[in-house]
Design a protein around this motif. Structure first.
Motif, PDB file in Angstrom:
ATOM      1  N   GLN A  63      -6.730  -0.237  -5.108  1.00 53.47           N
ATOM      2  CA  GLN A  63      -6.803   0.161  -3.702  1.00 53.47           C
ATOM      3  C   GLN A  63      -8.142  -0.228  -3.090  1.00 53.47           C
ATOM      4  O   GLN A  63      -8.221  -0.703  -1.961  1.00 53.47           O
ATOM      5  CB  GLN A  63      -6.582   1.674  -3.577  1.00 53.47           C
ATOM      6  CG  GLN A  63      -5.149   2.111  -3.796  1.00 53.47           C
ATOM      7  CD  GLN A  63      -4.988   3.595  -3.626  1.00 53.47           C
ATOM      8  OE1 GLN A  63      -5.965   4.342  -3.664  1.00 53.47           O
ATOM      9  NE2 GLN A  63      -3.760   4.034  -3.456  1.00 53.47           N
TER      10      GLN A  63
ATOM     11  N   ASN B  19      -8.616  -2.827   0.029  1.00 49.41           N
ATOM     12  CA  ASN B  19      -9.256  -2.466   1.297  1.00 49.41           C
ATOM     13  C   ASN B  19     -10.465  -3.349   1.581  1.00 49.41           C
ATOM     14  O   ASN B  19     -10.759  -3.668   2.724  1.00 49.41           O
ATOM     15  CB  ASN B  19      -9.689  -1.003   1.260  1.00 49.41           C
ATOM     16  CG  ASN B  19      -8.506  -0.065   1.248  1.00 49.41           C
ATOM     17  OD1 ASN B  19      -7.473  -0.373   1.840  1.00 49.41           O
ATOM     18  ND2 ASN B  19      -8.625   1.058   0.558  1.00 49.41           N
TER      19      ASN B  19
ATOM     20  N   GLN C 189       1.923   1.655  -3.434  1.00 47.48           N
ATOM     21  CA  GLN C 189       0.739   2.015  -4.226  1.00 47.48           C
ATOM     22  C   GLN C 189       0.427   3.503  -4.091  1.00 47.48           C
ATOM     23  O   GLN C 189       0.137   4.193  -5.088  1.00 47.48           O
ATOM     24  CB  GLN C 189      -0.433   1.174  -3.714  1.00 47.48           C
ATOM     25  CG  GLN C 189      -1.620   1.098  -4.629  1.00 47.48           C
ATOM     26  CD  GLN C 189      -2.652   0.150  -4.060  1.00 47.48           C
ATOM     27  OE1 GLN C 189      -2.608  -0.171  -2.888  1.00 47.48           O
ATOM     28  NE2 GLN C 189      -3.566  -0.271  -4.873  1.00 47.48           N
ATOM     29  N   ASN C 190       0.514   4.016  -2.899  1.00 47.91           N
ATOM     30  CA  ASN C 190       0.235   5.442  -2.685  1.00 47.91           C
ATOM     31  C   ASN C 190       1.274   6.324  -3.374  1.00 47.91           C
ATOM     32  O   ASN C 190       0.937   7.378  -3.916  1.00 47.91           O
ATOM     33  CB  ASN C 190       0.206   5.740  -1.180  1.00 47.91           C
ATOM     34  CG  ASN C 190      -0.976   5.096  -0.492  1.00 47.91           C
ATOM     35  OD1 ASN C 190      -2.022   4.903  -1.108  1.00 47.91           O
ATOM     36  ND2 ASN C 190      -0.811   4.753   0.771  1.00 47.91           N
ATOM     37  N   ARG C 191       2.527   5.891  -3.373  1.00 46.30           N
ATOM     38  CA  ARG C 191       3.557   6.668  -4.058  1.00 46.30           C
ATOM     39  C   ARG C 191       3.296   6.715  -5.556  1.00 46.30           C
ATOM     40  O   ARG C 191       3.420   7.765  -6.189  1.00 46.30           O
ATOM     41  CB  ARG C 191       4.930   6.062  -3.791  1.00 46.30           C
ATOM     42  CG  ARG C 191       5.409   6.224  -2.349  1.00 46.30           C
ATOM     43  CD  ARG C 191       6.795   5.650  -2.173  1.00 46.30           C
ATOM     44  NE  ARG C 191       7.241   5.756  -0.778  1.00 46.30           N
ATOM     45  CZ  ARG C 191       8.411   5.301  -0.342  1.00 46.30           C
ATOM     46  NH1 ARG C 191       9.239   4.717  -1.183  1.00 46.30           N
ATOM     47  NH2 ARG C 191       8.743   5.428   0.937  1.00 46.30           N
TER      48      ARG C 191
ATOM     49  N   PHE D 173       0.824  -1.209   0.000  1.00 52.60           N
ATOM     50  CA  PHE D 173       0.000   0.000   0.000  1.00 52.60           C
ATOM     51  C   PHE D 173       0.860   1.261   0.000  1.00 52.60           C
ATOM     52  O   PHE D 173       0.481   2.271  -0.596  1.00 52.60           O
ATOM     53  CB  PHE D 173      -0.933  -0.001   1.214  1.00 52.60           C
ATOM     54  CG  PHE D 173      -2.244  -0.686   0.945  1.00 52.60           C
ATOM     55  CD1 PHE D 173      -3.208  -0.079   0.152  1.00 52.60           C
ATOM     56  CD2 PHE D 173      -2.509  -1.936   1.461  1.00 52.60           C
ATOM     57  CE1 PHE D 173      -4.409  -0.707  -0.105  1.00 52.60           C
ATOM     58  CE2 PHE D 173      -3.705  -2.565   1.206  1.00 52.60           C
ATOM     59  CZ  PHE D 173      -4.663  -1.955   0.420  1.00 52.60           C
ATOM     60  N   GLU D 174       2.005   1.224   0.672  1.00 51.26           N
ATOM     61  CA  GLU D 174       2.890   2.393   0.635  1.00 51.26           C
ATOM     62  C   GLU D 174       3.399   2.639  -0.785  1.00 51.26           C
ATOM     63  O   GLU D 174       3.397   3.776  -1.271  1.00 51.26           O
ATOM     64  CB  GLU D 174       4.066   2.183   1.594  1.00 51.26           C
ATOM     65  CG  GLU D 174       3.675   2.270   3.059  1.00 51.26           C
ATOM     66  CD  GLU D 174       4.851   1.978   3.978  1.00 51.26           C
ATOM     67  OE1 GLU D 174       5.944   1.668   3.444  1.00 51.26           O
ATOM     68  OE2 GLU D 174       4.689   2.051   5.202  1.00 51.26           O
TER      69      GLU D 174
ATOM     70  N   HIS E 292       0.444   6.407  -7.000  1.00 50.08           N
ATOM     71  CA  HIS E 292      -0.742   7.223  -7.207  1.00 50.08           C
ATOM     72  C   HIS E 292      -0.388   8.710  -7.192  1.00 50.08           C
ATOM     73  O   HIS E 292      -0.864   9.499  -8.039  1.00 50.08           O
ATOM     74  CB  HIS E 292      -1.770   6.892  -6.125  1.00 50.08           C
ATOM     75  CG  HIS E 292      -3.138   7.439  -6.395  1.00 50.08           C
ATOM     76  ND1 HIS E 292      -3.565   8.636  -5.903  1.00 50.08           N
ATOM     77  CD2 HIS E 292      -4.169   6.946  -7.127  1.00 50.08           C
ATOM     78  CE1 HIS E 292      -4.803   8.872  -6.303  1.00 50.08           C
ATOM     79  NE2 HIS E 292      -5.196   7.852  -7.049  1.00 50.08           N
ATOM     80  N   LEU E 293       0.451   9.126  -6.251  1.00 48.91           N
ATOM     81  CA  LEU E 293       0.850  10.530  -6.182  1.00 48.91           C
ATOM     82  C   LEU E 293       1.681  10.943  -7.396  1.00 48.91           C
ATOM     83  O   LEU E 293       1.521  12.049  -7.931  1.00 48.91           O
ATOM     84  CB  LEU E 293       1.641  10.778  -4.894  1.00 48.91           C
ATOM     85  CG  LEU E 293       0.865  10.635  -3.583  1.00 48.91           C
ATOM     86  CD1 LEU E 293       1.798  10.810  -2.389  1.00 48.91           C
ATOM     87  CD2 LEU E 293      -0.279  11.646  -3.512  1.00 48.91           C
TER      88      LEU E 293
END
Length: 566
Positions: A466, A470, A390-392, A387-388, A394-395
């Motif tokens: 994501q 979740n 994945q968030n990077r 998830f970390e 996404h940003l």
């Protein structure tokens, strides 16, 4: 994927590598002395380090687990079980015995004074509790670690866990694993001495010869007289080589180097999986003669480019042929030293019990909580890492989407400016050139719109992943593969954007409406005229000075000539 990796896992063969006594005699499975301290350190590695609980809870949890595991191991494990565990299914496989005097690993790798037990470090090497940073990511750094004791057995197996990471696409210079007759503490070959007598396994990350065959793993032997060929990356002296990318991997790289019956084998774990037994064949060399006695070492160096070269563990195993008498487990430890380490272990245990009682008095509400709930499981850690990353991603996609929108607006503005200029001037001799510029800009706009749509699709895919992660658990392997595909897609998009930026002029309107340059203005006074003017002025000035000096004398003489004589 994030660069943070899990702790090095304990080797399953550690127990199997313990020496098995003959069938007619029994040796204590938990000997006193140094073996007790070292086994206690090894058992502490089972305690996970990433705990989402307060420090006090972690202390009592670790105390409970350590004491329980120690006593269960002391009282329950029998020598026959260890002997049976040491045997392998393959009758031809050699017996492996772990040699702690030639090994190191976390989480208690270095002592309080910064030294490594049974090892020495030199240069820019920095030992810590979890790893040894051979060289930091700074230019022109060298470092190495070498075993203090000389290896006295012929056959061995070394398992090295390391990580090479850097910010750039290319790194330098590389890392070397050595077995030599002398310690090469400093030198030009990956931070170690040249003209070595032994074998070196080099993880070369910089392409010196320009053949685009790096990163590579090169095995080079030396008899103490050869000079390493830096310009060709040692390929002219290589005994074996293979191409493997070992930089910036999600998990640490593992190299298994085996020397058995004059045959040297190198196996590599590529760092894409946490499975420590997932090795790939790199190279094998037969009839290799190396010194019977020598030192193990690890060195690294940086040049104009720089990487972090971190070694997490170095585990050495002695290999003996099947059927031969196995080396005794406790022959090298005297009784006085055993008693000393046994007393040290008992003192450590008493201090731990006191701290546990004090913590129980200060935090009575923690006693009823199960220990398992206070740790982060392997699956939870992998999900968090996914998830970390994945968030990077996404940003990064959002930022690229914003930049693409700005480029699209600028291109539209340029097209409008050019169109207005064409409408004002009408059809003239440059109408063909203007039409080609407008067509080029329209093509750029079309390509940018396509890229924008692809970014939107990528954002939708990341959002759906994501949401699925979740709602229901993540399939780790499938998710990682999906992110790898997204990463490749982003690289292709970046290349397309760079290509379009290069093709697009900085400002087509200004380029078309630029006025011609003024012709150069000739100088008002040439060199010849200037020299003539200076000469004339000097002559006139000289004449004036002479006139001022001689005029009184001339006047007096003239008066005397015209004065009448009485």
């Amino acid at each position: 994927m994030p660069r943070k990796s899990s702790q090095p896992q304990t080797n399953r063969n550690t127990r199997s590598a313990t020496s098995a006594p003959p069938s007619n005699q029994k040796t204590p499975c938990w000997p006193s002395g140094r073996h007790v301290t070292l086994k206690a350190r090894a058992l502490r590695q089972h305690c996970p380090r990433n705990m989402a609980v307060p420090i006090g809870k972690r202390l009592v949890a670790k105390s409970y687990l350590l004491i329980s595991v120690l006593f269960i191991t002391l009282k329950s494990i029998g020598c026959d079980n260890i002997a049976s565990g040491a045997s392998t299914s393959d009758p031809e496989a050699p017996h492996r015995r772990f040699e702690y005097k030639y090994s190191f690993k976390g989480p208690h790798l270095s002592l309080t004074d910064g030294s490594i037990p049974f090892w020495i470090h030199s240069g820019n090497a920095i030992p810590s509790a979890d790893q040894v940073r051979i060289t930091p990511s700074l230019r022109s750094q060298k470092g190495s670690v070498w075993s203090k004791n000389m290896v006295l057995f012929e056959s061995w197996e070394a398992v090295v866990t390391f990580r090479v990471s850097g910010r750039g696409r290319m790194g330098a210079d590389g890392l070397g694993i050595w077995f030599t007759s002398q310690q090469g503490l400093d030198g030009p070959v990956y931070g170690a001495a040249d003209k070595w007598n032994g074998i070196g396994i080099f993880f070369d990350s910089f392409d010196n010869d320009g053949k685009k065959n790096n990163p590579a793993i090169v095995v080079v032997g030396n008899n103490g007289k050869l000079v390493y060929d830096h310009q060709n990356d040692g390929t002219t002296q290589a005994l074996g080589t293979c191409l493997r990318d070992f930089r910036n991997k999600p998990y640490p790289i593992r190299a298994k180097i085996t020397y058995y019956k004059k045959s040297l084998t190198v196996m590599i774990n590529n760092g894409f999986t946490p499975d420590k037994d997932d090795y790939e064949f790199c190279t094998k060399m037969d009839n290799i003669v190396i010194p019977k006695e020598g030192f193990f070492g690890i060195s690294a160096a940086t040049g104009g480019l720089a990487d972090d070269h971190d070694v997490l563990s170095f585990l050495l195993f002695r290999l003996t042929e099947p059927g031969q008498q196995k080396p005794p487990a406790e022959a090298e430890i005297p009784k006085e030293e055993k008693d000393k380490y046994q007393e040290e272990f008992e003192n450590f245990q008493q201090d731990l019990d006191k701290k546990k009682e004090e913590f129980q008095k200060e935090h009575p509400d923690v006693l009823g909580e199960p220990i398992e709930e206070q740790y982060e499981s392997v699956n939870d850690r992998e999900i968090r890492q996914v998830f970390e990353g994945q968030n990077r991603i996404h940003l990064e996609i959002k930022q690229l989407h914003r930049q693409l929108a700005m480029i699209l607006d600028e291109q539209r503005r340029y097209v409008s400016v050019i169109t207005d200029e064409v409408a004002k001037k009408g059809i003239n001799a440059e109408s063909g050139q203007m039409s080609s510029v407008i067509a080029t800009q329209q093509e750029v706009l079309k390509n940018l719109n396509d890229l924008r749509l692809s970014f939107q699709e990528s954002l939708k895919q990341v959002g759906s992943v994501q949401h699925q992660g979740n709602a229901a658990g993540l399939g780790t392997y499938e998710t990682v593969q999906h992110f790898n595909e997204i990463k490749e897609h982003l690289h292709s998009v970046k290349r397309d954007v760079d290509h379009l930026v290069q093709r697009s002029p900085p400002n087509p309107a200004e380029k078309m409406l630029k006025c011609p340059d003024f012709p150069p203005i000739p100088p008002c006074l040439s060199t010849l005229h200037f020299v003539v003017f200076v000469v004339i002025q000097s002559v006139l000035f000289f004449c004036y000075i002479m006139y001022k000096i001689l005029f009184p004398f001339l006047n007096c003489s003239f008066n005397l000539m015209i004065q009448p004589v009485y």
